[in-house]
Design an enzyme around this catalytic site. Sequence first.
Site, PDB file in Angstrom:
ATOM      1  N   ASP A 182       0.856  -1.178   0.000  1.00 28.49           N
ATOM      2  CA  ASP A 182       0.000   0.000   0.000  1.00 28.49           C
ATOM      3  C   ASP A 182       0.903   1.243   0.000  1.00 28.49           C
ATOM      4  O   ASP A 182       2.130   1.155   0.102  1.00 28.49           O
ATOM      5  CB  ASP A 182      -0.976  -0.027   1.189  1.00 28.49           C
ATOM      6  CG  ASP A 182      -2.222   0.811   0.900  1.00 28.49           C
ATOM      7  OD1 ASP A 182      -2.171   1.683  -0.007  1.00 28.49           O
ATOM      8  OD2 ASP A 182      -3.247   0.627   1.578  1.00 28.49           O
TER       9      ASP A 182
HETATM   10  C1  NOJ Z   1      -4.097   3.841   0.110  1.00 27.64           C
HETATM   11  C2  NOJ Z   1      -5.261   2.923   0.239  1.00 27.64           C
HETATM   12  O1  NOJ Z   1      -5.192   2.222   1.462  1.00 27.64           O
HETATM   13  C3  NOJ Z   1      -5.390   1.913  -0.887  1.00 27.64           C
HETATM   14  O2  NOJ Z   1      -6.593   1.235  -0.759  1.00 27.64           O
HETATM   15  C4  NOJ Z   1      -5.265   2.584  -2.217  1.00 27.64           C
HETATM   16  O3  NOJ Z   1      -5.407   1.640  -3.245  1.00 27.64           O
HETATM   17  C5  NOJ Z   1      -3.929   3.296  -2.289  1.00 27.64           C
HETATM   18  N1  NOJ Z   1      -3.857   4.295  -1.245  1.00 27.64           N
HETATM   19  C6  NOJ Z   1      -3.703   3.962  -3.628  1.00 27.64           C
HETATM   20  O4  NOJ Z   1      -4.540   5.040  -3.790  1.00 27.64           O
END
Ligand code: NOJ
Length: 758
Positions: A305
């Site tokens: 993430d």
């Molecule tokens: C953080 C989020 O937790 C995740 O779900 C997302 O895909 C990413 N950012 C990218 O935007």
Amino acid sequence: MSRPLPAVVRIALAAALAAALITLALLLAPRGGGPGSPAPAVAQDRAAEIEAAIDDWLARMTVEQKLGQLQQLDADFPTGRLRDDQLQLVREGRLGSTLNGRGAANTNAAQRVALEESSLRIPLLFAFDVIHGYRTVFPVPLAEASSWDPAAAESSAAIAAEEARAAGVHWTFAPMVDVTRDPRWGRIVEGAGEDTYLGSVFSAARVRGFQGDDYARPDRVAATAKHWVAYGGAEAGRDYNTVDTSERRLREWYFPPFRAAVDAGVASFMTSFNEINGVPATANPFVLRDVLRDEWGFDGAVISDYTAIRELIAHGVAADDADAAQLALNAGTEIEMVSRTLAEHGARLLAEGRISEATLDGAVRDVLRLKYRLGLFDRPYVDESREQAILNDPAHRREARRIAARSMVLLKNDGGALPLSPNLRRVALVGPLADSQVDMMGTWIGDGKAEDVVTVRDAFEDELGRRGVRYAQGCDAECRSAGGFGNALAAVRSSQAAVVVLGEPWSWSGEASSRSRIDLPGRQEQLLRAIDATGRPYVVVLMNGRPLTIDWAARHAPAILEAWYPGTEAGNAVADVLLGKVNPGGKLPVTFPRSTGQIPIHYDEKPTGRPFDPANKYTSKYLDSPNTPLYAFGHGLSYTTFALSGLSVSPASTSADGTVTVSAQVRNTGRRTGDEVVQLYLRDQVASVTRPVRALRGFERLTLEPGESRTVSFRLDRDDLALLDARGQSVVEPGAFTVWVTTSSDAPGLRGGFEVTG
Ligand code: NOJ
């Protein structure tokens, strides 16, 4: 670098042929991969050639170029363009993918840099959070789960994929398949709710919708199962917080929707921000290697993430960036989103033997395989002329309207307050969300535009004419002031009936949007009480991203429609339901508690040694609240009524590997055509480990005309009956099982049973 080696040429030719066939198939085939369709068929046929081509690439790549394939950076969000410094990295072969880079012209421009100005000429991969629509915004995922109609989720994901791919996006960070039993957690809106079984069915449906049976096609994208894993278990419902959970819970609650995604052929996984039992997920070899790779045989790519690799330092398991990179890669996280620890320290780690060449190459292989499976080596560019024609296509909007109405849940309807009478000529439309375009889309709206949204006010003005609608907001969604209440009450008093649209601002759910109290924001309940006190007829529509504690409304409002955030076609869909053009048939995928003190509350609780007994203080209960929820999982009303009868369970006794068929008749006993979701729950009565009091094991949504009766059948097999014993082995234990065929987790329904023999 010199020209591609022969295997690469071979595969490009094969891919060109495949692409021609795909385009032909696209013209001939209807939308939808269909349940159980293999993924991705074309890539599987070419698997050996792809691996050979990757071998060629790996033999030619420098360490920096390999690390480049593992780097993902965040393009400029508002414009969707890559920044100059990022394009320079592309030129140098040091950037493999981006997130938020989108738009046909933008992505083609960046792709040209990769293919014409870099030495390696490996195409770039464009990722984006396409969660519930790209330009046409569909209901939030929690809403779609309320449809109990996986085909609806598959259809919306397919349209989202078509729009996204036309805009140059190859890869979505969806579906989010985190099970959660905590509505304080803002990200509950992104998933399918509290139940593992329902969540698994929706997980597979969404993967099929995004990917079809071949995500190289120009109307599909690669999907990501996220967030691996147990992110929904954040302590106190506070986002990013610690998770400490048993392996039993991991395997029984959190893993199955991910497993369903793997079985449906999901292209990639994203690690979660949280720790799991002391080890952050992004550096957790148990979940990333032992389970995902060794047990499940997953061969897709694993991405961290956003900055989660660098966050290993904040977690306190890595001393510095290099340490973080080492831990993450060795554990099985392959692509680094936004932080740059691998790119900056990977070469040194390799030289010092802290990561191995095999590990690095394995990660690069998974990235290149994803690019091959997406057909990028053959068709790196997107047809810029298609984009505008496809985004917001009227057919997509029609489907968004249908699915939004299908996702709504009628929580309460005293005295048939709904549907509204067709004779109404003057309706008051009040409340903070009645005319708020931006709020109705919810969070994670892709490239959705507020100006596309039809509000409830727009839809009612369309139906009744402007003079038939008296609109007054009352207050904004945070509702800090009662200054506008007077106008709202005047509108209510001067109308035949009122529609009161309440709920949360869109930004109160989603990432980093946990709440410690989940009631109506600010003074919204005060507004509702004042409307109630006018004595005029009214109904409540809720737009929100989580269950709310609406005890007062549940006791006083004549009718409550849970609309969630319905998306671009919000107002039309709400009007369809309120005016009776669509008979609501959704059911809750998550429990509504009476108060936050009941959280975590979920239908499939375990029995305790002292089950609730009102006559005995020393049993499991609260002094100040019933144990029961306000609205149970599976609850939802209709404008018609249904009756169940004729339960049959056959055979009455079976072996551990046998199957049991459970069937019953459902009849529409009312005067309107309507939908019922027939639900099958199971309990293993006595087992070596405790089992839930009820566990969902099947469901079917049916449309029945007045008087129509239909038989619904469910088949239970080993997977449905099995439990994990004390040693973690999956076994079916002999003994009695109880089944219920019912219409809500708290409804008695029809009860029967069968025996498993030893
Ligand atoms: C953080 C989020 O937790 C995740 O779900 C997302 O895909 C990413 N950012 C990218 O935007």
